[in-house]
Structures are given as C-alpha cells and as structure tokens.
Scaffold this active site. Structure first.
Site, PDB file in Angstrom:
ATOM      1  N   LYS A  83       0.857  -1.186   0.000  1.00 19.54           N
ATOM      2  CA  LYS A  83       0.000   0.000   0.000  1.00 19.54           C
ATOM      3  C   LYS A  83       0.894   1.236   0.000  1.00 19.54           C
ATOM      4  O   LYS A  83       1.804   1.360   0.834  1.00 19.54           O
ATOM      5  CB  LYS A  83      -0.858  -0.028   1.267  1.00 19.54           C
ATOM      6  CG  LYS A  83      -2.250   0.488   1.122  1.00 19.54           C
ATOM      7  CD  LYS A  83      -3.019   0.134   2.395  1.00 19.54           C
ATOM      8  CE  LYS A  83      -4.317   0.875   2.495  1.00 19.54           C
ATOM      9  NZ  LYS A  83      -4.953   0.650   3.784  1.00 19.54           N
TER      10      LYS A  83
HETATM   11  O1  G3P Z   1      -7.590   1.573   5.750  1.00 23.94           O
HETATM   12  C1  G3P Z   1      -8.034   2.722   5.167  1.00 23.94           C
HETATM   13  C2  G3P Z   1      -9.410   3.166   5.596  1.00 23.94           C
HETATM   14  O2  G3P Z   1     -10.338   2.124   5.467  1.00 23.94           O
HETATM   15  C3  G3P Z   1      -9.475   3.873   6.914  1.00 23.94           C
HETATM   16  O3  G3P Z   1     -10.767   4.074   7.379  1.00 23.94           O
HETATM   17  O4  G3P Z   1     -12.336   4.681   9.191  1.00 23.94           O
HETATM   18  O5  G3P Z   1      -9.911   5.327   9.397  1.00 23.94           O
HETATM   19  O6  G3P Z   1     -11.402   6.483   7.781  1.00 23.94           O
HETATM   20  P1  G3P Z   1     -11.118   5.191   8.481  1.00 23.94           P
END
Ligand code: G3P
Length: 226
Positions: A83
């Site tokens: 990533k």
């Molecule tokens: O892993 C990336 C993403 O899914 C993060 O989500 O909830 O931290 O905005 P969030």
C-alpha cells in the site's frame, strides 16, 4: 463484490475468515499501531490465514525509501499488496512495483483525478475513502460513482475500486450497486450486514413453532433409495 476486512486484529481476521465470506485484508499504520505487534510478523500471520490480497502499507514518504520498503514487504508472502499513498512519489513507486509484478494498493484517494493516476500507474487497487469525505461534508459515494464510471470507460484500466473508510452497510450496498469491485470494512460493519430485525423476529417464531412439533430432524430416518 469482494469483501476485505479493514483491521490488524488477528483474532477478528480468523473469526471472519472462518465464515468463508472474506476475500482479503487491509491494514494501515494506524491499525498496526493499535495492534501493538511487530509489523512483519503480523502481516506474515495474516497472510497464512487469508489467501486473498493482504494490504501492508509503507511507512516512508520519499520515493527511494518507499520503494525499498515496498520490495521488503512484498517478500513477506505472494498475497501481499503493497500500500502506497496517493502522492507523486507514491505513484512512481506503484509503477516500479507493478512492473515487477507486485500488487499495489494506492491509498488515501479523495478525487477522481487521483484515481485516474492510480490506474495509469498500474495499481491493482485504488482506495477512495468514502467515510472521511462524508466527515467533511463531501459526497463519498459520489466519488465511487465517478471512479467506477471512468474506469468502465477504459477497459485498459485494470485497477479495482476498493471502497475504503466504510462506516456502515449503506456505503457497502450503494458501492455494490455502482459496481465497485471491493469494499474493505471494519469487522463490525461486516457483521452489521447480516442483521435485520425481521430476520430475528421470523427466526424466533420458526424456532417456537418447530418446538411445538416435538420433532428432531437428526433423529428421523432418511428414505431408502435403490
Ligand atoms: O484503511 C483505510 C481506511 O479504510 C481507513 O478508514 O475509518 O480510518 O477512515 P477510516
């Protein structure tokens, strides 16, 4: 639509993998920090539990170090997707790793323009963050629609739209209606997908009515067939 779980909690990953519904895993530095484990060991263990893509994010932000970290991470297991952030340097790393046959997930995508660049850089996945756009009063699902439309217009783009920052089942269902390839969800959202109050109510009624029959399915003999 493929389902990935967005967590670095191995117990949760094992539990969800056992359902047969899990196609992959995504992690990020925040989730790794929360897990409190050695990064490489943890990713290696996740890759043993789940055979689909497991995203492991680089920590650096400069091209040379990101590339070195990406090559290092890609050697953990064949199903690692490296990533990288959606920056000019991250896109350059994406192209270099993709040219070597490594799966790359370009993350922190917040615009259709960025998603076009990820596809041109040979990303296996682009991760638009729907929840974080909603949080600032923008239309997260609108971005998914835009990206799906653009990618569909160019069959040479093989990048899969990986809907990230998912906060609720509506994000999942609407993304599926638009034809997004993957949704990565926290474990609680995956579990929420199965719930409906009428399912619970209906099942209670069936269980109660079955009890009235006094029968047991497993105690009954099957018909003999010649
Ligand atoms: O892993 C990336 C993403 O899914 C993060 O989500 O909830 O931290 O905005 P969030």
């Amino acid at each position: 639509m493929k389902f990935f779980v967005d967590t670095a909690d191995l117990a949760e990953i094992r539990d969800l993998a056992a359902t047969g519904l899990l196609d992959g895993v995504t992690t990020n530095p925040s989730l790794i920090a929360k897990a409190g484990r050695n990064f490489i060991d943890l990713v290696a263990e996740i890759c043993e539990v789940v055979s689909g893509p497991v995203s492991a994010e680089v920590a650096a932000t400069d091209y040379e170090t990101m590339l070195a970290e990406g090559k290092h991470l890609s050697k953990i297991a064949p199903n690692v997707a490296v990533k990288v952030p959606l920056t000019p340097a991250g896109l350059k790393v994406c192209r270099a790793l993709a040219n070597e046959g490594t799966m790359v997930n370009v993350t922190l995508c917040f615009s259709a323009a960025q998603a076009i660049l990820a596809a041109k850089a040979g990303a296996a996945f682009v991760s638009p963050f729907v929840g974080r756009l909603d949080d600032i009063g923008q239309n997260g699902l609108g971005l998914i629609q835009e990206i799906v439309e653009i990618y569909n217009a160019y069959p040479a783009f093989t990048t899969e739209v990986l809907v990230a920052s998912v906060r609720n089942p509506i994000h999942v269902v609407e993304s599926a209606r638009m034809g997004a390839h993957v949704a990565t969800m926290p474990p609680n959202v995956i579990r929420q997908l199965a719930h409906h109050p009428l399912t619970d109510k209906g099942l209670s009624q069936f269980v109660a009515d079955w009890a009235k029959t006094g029968q047991s399915i497993l105690d009954q003999k099957l018909p003999v067939r010649d």
